[in-house]
Design an enzyme around this catalytic site. Structure first.
Site, PDB file in Angstrom:
ATOM      1  N   ARG A 181      -8.373  26.813  36.210  1.00  0.00           N
ATOM      2  CA  ARG A 181      -9.002  26.371  34.961  1.00  0.00           C
ATOM      3  C   ARG A 181      -8.778  24.889  34.685  1.00  0.00           C
ATOM      4  NH1 ARG A 181     -10.756  30.226  36.418  1.00  0.00           N
ATOM      5  NH2 ARG A 181     -11.054  32.229  35.391  1.00  0.00           N
ATOM      6  N   SER A 230     -12.581  33.426  26.399  1.00  0.00           N
ATOM      7  CA  SER A 230     -11.135  33.612  26.556  1.00  0.00           C
ATOM      8  C   SER A 230     -10.387  32.486  25.850  1.00  0.00           C
ATOM      9  CB  SER A 230     -10.759  33.627  28.038  1.00  0.00           C
ATOM     10  OG  SER A 230     -11.336  34.735  28.686  1.00  0.00           O
ATOM     11  N   GLU A 300      -7.077  27.883  26.457  1.00  0.00           N
ATOM     12  CA  GLU A 300      -8.203  27.679  27.368  1.00  0.00           C
ATOM     13  C   GLU A 300      -9.388  27.111  26.596  1.00  0.00           C
ATOM     14  OE1 GLU A 300     -11.114  30.389  30.189  1.00  0.00           O
ATOM     15  OE2 GLU A 300      -8.952  30.759  30.249  1.00  0.00           O
TER      16      GLU A 300
END
Length: 316
Positions: A181, A230, A300
């Site tokens: 990520r 998320s 995130e």
């Protein structure tokens, strides 16, 4: 011509903007373009006509003006005081998708699901996972977007971007420095497009896999709610949702914000939430998870802008 001014009579930032072929908007509302449906306005919103327009604009933009880039705002929380400086949102000039052989050349504003669909129709397999990511290729490049066992690094060939001073940039896989990520590309560069690589497949089998992904998303995620994807990255050796559940946060609320009952790594605007409600709820979840497990959850969702309180303090 009279210089643009804000409500206090101070010359508005839009008066300092260089010429462009795209669209400039002062105090542009952003709440309705974010998936959370919250947040304050952009001081100036710039929608460039194409990559040349973007490069020329940035080359002439005063160096002291902050720049923020947003896409479809599916994994973004805009704070209630809005975004100071110039917010850049790529539009139609950056949405082209072209297949040649087993490669796709795609614009940064192309929706991930549209890229997956073009790949399917061209018999290019390996990009089905993009149909499960509710964002754009630009966002996927920035955070090495992934879902259902794959991530952008698995299909990445190259990317094009424009730097803060208007310089043209190109990145190969080493230059992107993809990790979980995350991309190591300069934080101030703006991606304009990419080349992605798949492999030969059958359209029917690719379509079946995409349907499986869509069904799994609908079954496990609050896809019909005002959410932002998320919320936290999975810590090494853990799943964020399991830590959140064990900490007793499923269904937890602050104001109009709630931890999803369906998937507790999702925050939801139940209808009356502010960005502050959502951010405070996320921080409370982090506090409780750390207290229970000693694990620090990392956001995130990207949070941008200033709180409403900061906006008030700036007022005369």
């Amino acid at each position: 011509m009279t210089a643009a001014r804000d409500m206090t009579g101070t010359p508005h930032l839009i008066g300092r903007m260089p010429p462009c072929r795209g669209r400039l908007t002062a105090d542009a509302p952003l709440a309705q373009v974010t998936w959370f449906r919250v947040g304050g306005p952009a001081e100036v919103l710039f929608r460039p006509a194409d990559a040349d327009d973007l490069a020329e604009f940035l080359a002439a933009l005063p160096a002291d003006v902050p720049v923020t880039v947003i896409g479809v705002a599916s994994n973004l929380l805009v704070r209630d005081g809005g975004i100071p400086g110039v917010t850049i949102r790529l539009g139609r000039g950056f949405t082209d998708i072209a297949a040649e052989g087993m490669r796709l050349t795609v614009g940064a504003a192309a929706l991930d699901v549209h890229v997956a669909t073009v790949a399917r129709d061209a018999g290019i397999a390996g990009l089905e996972f993009l149909s499960g990511i509710p964002g754009t290729i630009g966002g996927a490049l920035r955070m090495n977007g992934g879902a259902y066992g794959r991530e952008l690094a698995d299909v990445f060939v190259s990317a094009a971007a424009v730097g803060r001073r208007g310089e043209r940039l190109a990145f190969d896989a080493d230059g992107m420095g993809f990790t979980y990520r995350h991309s190591a590309a300069p934080a101030d560069c703006i991606f304009t497009g990419a080349v992605l690589q798949g492999h030969q497949g059958q359209a029917l089998e690719i379509a079946r896999r995409m349907t499986e992904i869509a069904d799994k998303r609908a079954d496990s995620q609050p896809v019909r709610s005002r959410t932002g994807g998320s919320t936290f990255k999975n810590p090494e050796g853990h799943k964020a949702w399991e830590l959140i559940d064990r900490a007793g946060c499923r269904g937890l609320t602050i104001g109009g914000a709630q931890v999803s009952e369906k998937h507790c790594n999702f925050l939801i605007n139940t209808g009356t939430a502010t960005a502050d409600d959502l951010e405070r709820l996320g921080e409370e979840v982090r506090r409780r998870v750390f207290g229970m497990s000693g694990v620090t959850l990392e956001w995130e969702i990207k949070r941008v802008g200033v709180p409403a309180s900061a906006k008030r303090e700036d007022a005369p």
